[in-house]
Design a protein around this motif. Structure first.
Motif, PDB file in Angstrom:
ATOM      1  N   TYR A  96     -23.665  58.842 -33.090  1.00 17.09           N
ATOM      2  CA  TYR A  96     -24.484  58.605 -31.904  1.00 17.09           C
ATOM      3  C   TYR A  96     -25.962  58.888 -32.211  1.00 17.09           C
ATOM      4  N   THR A  97     -26.826  57.996 -31.762  1.00 18.00           N
ATOM      5  CA  THR A  97     -28.266  58.164 -31.970  1.00 18.00           C
ATOM      6  C   THR A  97     -28.960  58.367 -30.632  1.00 18.00           C
ATOM      7  N   LEU A  98     -29.722  59.462 -30.520  1.00 17.14           N
ATOM      8  CA  LEU A  98     -30.458  59.763 -29.291  1.00 17.14           C
ATOM      9  C   LEU A  98     -31.678  58.862 -29.163  1.00 17.14           C
ATOM     10  N   ASP A  99     -32.285  58.859 -27.965  1.00 12.43           N
ATOM     11  CA  ASP A  99     -33.479  58.047 -27.738  1.00 12.43           C
ATOM     12  C   ASP A  99     -34.596  58.423 -28.694  1.00 12.43           C
ATOM     13  N   SER A 100     -34.578  59.661 -29.149  1.00 12.25           N
ATOM     14  CA  SER A 100     -35.612  60.119 -30.077  1.00 12.25           C
ATOM     15  C   SER A 100     -35.386  59.608 -31.497  1.00 12.25           C
ATOM     16  N   GLY A 101     -34.248  58.928 -31.723  1.00 12.69           N
ATOM     17  CA  GLY A 101     -33.925  58.455 -33.060  1.00 12.69           C
ATOM     18  C   GLY A 101     -33.138  59.453 -33.873  1.00 12.69           C
ATOM     19  N   GLU A 102     -32.867  60.633 -33.326  1.00 11.56           N
ATOM     20  CA  GLU A 102     -32.141  61.680 -34.040  1.00 11.56           C
ATOM     21  C   GLU A 102     -30.648  61.621 -33.753  1.00 11.56           C
ATOM     22  N   ALA A 103     -29.869  62.220 -34.673  1.00 17.28           N
ATOM     23  CA  ALA A 103     -28.425  62.338 -34.451  1.00 17.28           C
ATOM     24  C   ALA A 103     -28.129  63.615 -33.673  1.00 17.28           C
ATOM     25  N   LEU A 104     -26.936  63.706 -33.124  1.00 19.29           N
ATOM     26  CA  LEU A 104     -26.541  64.919 -32.393  1.00 19.29           C
ATOM     27  C   LEU A 104     -26.355  66.080 -33.354  1.00 19.29           C
ATOM     28  N   PRO A 105     -26.776  67.288 -33.003  1.00 17.75           N
ATOM     29  CA  PRO A 105     -26.507  68.457 -33.844  1.00 17.75           C
ATOM     30  C   PRO A 105     -25.007  68.720 -33.939  1.00 17.75           C
ATOM     31  N   GLU A 106     -24.600  69.363 -35.024  1.00 18.65           N
ATOM     32  CA  GLU A 106     -23.180  69.612 -35.300  1.00 18.65           C
ATOM     33  C   GLU A 106     -22.516  70.421 -34.187  1.00 18.65           C
ATOM     34  N   LYS A 107     -23.242  71.408 -33.638  1.00 15.37           N
ATOM     35  CA  LYS A 107     -22.698  72.256 -32.573  1.00 15.37           C
ATOM     36  C   LYS A 107     -22.306  71.422 -31.362  1.00 15.37           C
ATOM     37  N   ASN A 108     -23.153  70.455 -30.992  1.00 20.06           N
ATOM     38  CA  ASN A 108     -22.872  69.614 -29.829  1.00 20.06           C
ATOM     39  C   ASN A 108     -21.753  68.624 -30.095  1.00 20.06           C
ATOM     40  N   ILE A 109     -21.674  68.126 -31.334  1.00 22.80           N
ATOM     41  CA  ILE A 109     -20.570  67.220 -31.696  1.00 22.80           C
ATOM     42  C   ILE A 109     -19.238  67.925 -31.493  1.00 22.80           C
TER      43      ILE A 109
END
Length: 663
Positions: A97-110
């Motif tokens: 998943y790619t956030l609006d900022s262009g970053e991926a989700l952090p591992e903790k949130n995954i």
């Protein structure tokens, strides 16, 4: 006649279908051969064939119910947790998943979102089946959703780190929303929002161009801040308070402006990918674990007598030694490797592990490692050997197998039997004939294999046969994803990406890695944009061919890329393999494309701002080694000039050089 397969799928015994006269043997063979029913377990060797109830034809199911009654009321009650399974599609969704900022989700949130999905899937499975509700919710007399919410709220957070609502109405709404809209509804709406100092596009272009100006050079960020704020007043931009805003804006673009400030050749040295070249010339109910002395003497590299430590993990039911590690000291690394081998051998997550509180267990506990790899991790009572079955088993192992060898060190000092002591005279007379460390490691491995294959003292059946013929419904299989989560090590120090890729030392051994494309050529675009960035590394100590690169964020680690061992190419053409010459050319051509693209991107911005060299009446330097047309317009290329400087003759004893005649 009825049984749940793996505590979740209702099955009927195949033999009972025939014995009860519901179907004939011939009919049974036909429907199983044609795969008209789902066979979850074949019969034979004491096992009963299990046929999934819901895959049988309606007429057969009706006969089963007519003869035996409601099958769901006749099997053992199972719990809500038994319905929670890993949703691998959810993991892939959140991982990619790619956030609006262009970053991926952090591992903790995954991990959090995957757990939410797993629990919601279990709730949906149970809610759709009344019989399952009776079993999983223990025949709840409350409103079903009130009971479900109560069960979910009581799930242990260290095992199921979910963030689902505890109110039954909100939980029901969450499930409906999840079923309608999918995994994305589990991602927090305000994720990664931040109030940062804004630099608009026009202002950003001015900052970049001013920083790249090679004629009216900007010498510091302090100067850039002063000039920017003056420009901001005239153009109506928001003024900046600190230099850090400028640094934050320009740092990710260093690969573009570095050459304009310090010279393109310097940028080439810093940002261009470098090949790694070689110089010319070549593998459950309760597990016990404990560390002890490996009872063999060996001769070390200095010719001296030495011993080692061994850490063993043993299945209490069968006395099978599942995993071990030999090292100089009993530390957390030895325990880590022994548990890893044990889990690979078993293929399951044990229900309970018991250990003492010595060695490196405190470090493993502090990292939550022992709780991750088991349902229960419990310390044994200190100074009480009887509380650890492994000590008794290991004592017998020493007496029966290790004591066969003349270089046996003897058991501990409390051993009373003469056979449990070492033969000091024999060892003293043969110091120089002691085996090497590698030899005693091979002998110890052979002794473990003999122990595991030998009859268990209580059953007379071999320990391995006992272990593999036993089943434990409460110990689920371990998936490859869990093995990564359990056993990959996070390196304490971050590693900086350089033009050579990712390089670091572990235990004085250097490892070199690169992010590669699908065709095994280096991902030079990624490298170009990530040089100087720091990454957190995760790796498998037993297989260093692949590492994971993570970026630290305020919300935890975010997976960036996978990197592989760097390709090694030969310098000498005589030793090059067929692919190497083409590999050099492919990478070289790509490097040239990137250098040209970077230059053109900067030139475009400079042109818009009127800050090209030409706008000052000066020539644009060519890209060395790429653009021959620009080089011809200049009197002498930089390489030729540097060569002539190196060959210039001193004019006099003062060391002066005739610079003007060099060109």
């Amino acid at each position: 006649m009825f049984e749940y397969f793996e505590n979740r799928v209702l099955c009927v015994h195949g033999g009972w279908l025939v014995d009860s006269g519901i179907i004939s043997m011939e009919n049974y063979r036909n429907i199983t051969r044609r795969k008209q029913v789902n066979i979850l377990q074949k019969g034979g060797n004491g096992r009963k064939a299990l046929i999934e109830f819901n895959t049988m034809r309606t007429d057969i199911k009706n006969k089963v119910i007519e003869i035996a009654g409601d099958p769901y009321a006749k099997v053992t009650t199972i719990s809500f947790i038994d319905y929670i399974e890993q949703d691998h599609k959810a993991y892939e969704f959140f991982k990619n998943y790619t956030l609006d900022s262009g970053e991926a989700l952090p591992e903790k949130n995954i991990k959090e979102y995957c757990t939410n999905a797993n629990i919601l899937n279990a709730i949906n499975t149970i809610y759709q089946n009344k019989a399952m509700q009776r079993k999983a919710l223990a025949g709840a007399k409350l409103n079903v959703w009130q009971k479900i919410a109560e069960v979910v709220s009581e799930l242990p957070k260290h095992t199921y780190p979910h963030t689902l609502p505890t109110n039954h109405r909100r939980l029901k709404d969450k499930l409906n929303q999840y079923l309608n809209d999918g995994y994305s509804v589990l991602i927090h709406k305000n994720f990664c929002s931040k109030n940062a100092e804004k630099i608009n596009e026009e202002a950003g272009r001015w900052i970049f161009a001013r920083w790249c100006d090679r004629v009216q050079k900007c010498t510091s960020f302090n100067q850039l801040l002063r000039e920017y704020n003056q420009e901001a007043q005239e153009r109506g931009w928001k003024e900046l308070k600190t230099e850090q805003s400028l640094i934050n804006y320009l740092s990710p673009l260093e690969y573009l402006w570095y050459g304009y400030r310090y010279g393109e050749l310097k940028a080439k040295e810093k940002f261009t990918y470098h090949h790694k070249t070689a110089l010319p010339s070549m593998r459950d109910s309760l597990w016990y674990s404990d560390g002890t002395k490996l009872n063999f003497y060996y001769q070390d590299e200095n010719g001296k007598t030495a011993t080692m430590q061994v850490y063993e993990v043993m299945d209490a039911y069968s006395e099978v030694f599942l995993g071990y590690h030999i090292s100089k000291t009993e530390d957390y690394q030895a325990q880590y490797h022994a548990y890893k081998m044990a889990m690979k051998t078993a293929g399951v997550k044990p229900y309970q592990i018991s250990f003492d509180n010595q060695g490196g267990h405190k470090k493993l506990e502090s990292g939550n490692f022992l709780n991750k790899i088991s349902h229960l991790a419990i310390k044994t009572q200190p100074y009480n050997g009887k509380s650890k079955t492994i000590e008794s088993a290991f004592g017998r192992f020493q007496q029966q197998y290790l004591a066969q060898y003349w270089f046996f060190t003897g058991q501990n000092i409390t051993a009373k039997k003469v056979s449990s002591r070492q033969n000091s005279e024999m060892i003293g007379a043969n110091i120089h004939n002691l085996p090497t460390l590698s030899e005693i490691m091979s002998i110890y491995t052979k002794c473990r294999e003999q122990w595991n294959s030998a009859p268990h003292p209580k059953t007379g059946v071999s320990r391995l046969e006992m272990y593999y013929n036993s089943e434990n419904p409460d110990t689920p299989q371990v998936s490859p994803l869990q093995m990564v989560d359990f056993f990959w090590i996070e390196r304490e120090k971050q590693v900086t990406c350089t033009s050579g890729g990712i390089t670091f030392k572990e235990k004085n051994v250097q490892f070199d890695y690169m992010v590669y494309n699908g065709d095994r050529t280096p991902d030079l675009e990624w490298l170009n944009e990530n040089i100087n960035k720091k990454f957190t590394i995760k790796f498998d100590p037993d297989d260093m061919s692949l590492i994971m690169l993570y970026e630290k964020t305020p919300l935890g680690l975010r997976l960036v890329k996978e990197a592989e061992t760097k390709v090694v190419l030969h310098r000498a053409k005589q030793e090059q393999e067929e692919f190497e010459a083409g590999y050099f050319k492919t990478v070289g051509d790509k490097l040239k494309e990137i250098r040209i693209a970077n230059r053109d991107k900067v030139e475009e911005i400079l042109e818009q701002e009127g800050r090209r060299n030409a706008d000052y009446g000066l020539n644009e330097p060519a890209l060395a080694g790429i653009e021959s047309s620009r080089a011809k317009k200049q009197k002498t290329a930089i390489g030729t000039y540097q060569k002539k400087v190196s060959e210039a003759v001193l004019l006099d004893e003062n060391g002066d050089v005739d610079i003007y005649n060099i060109m």
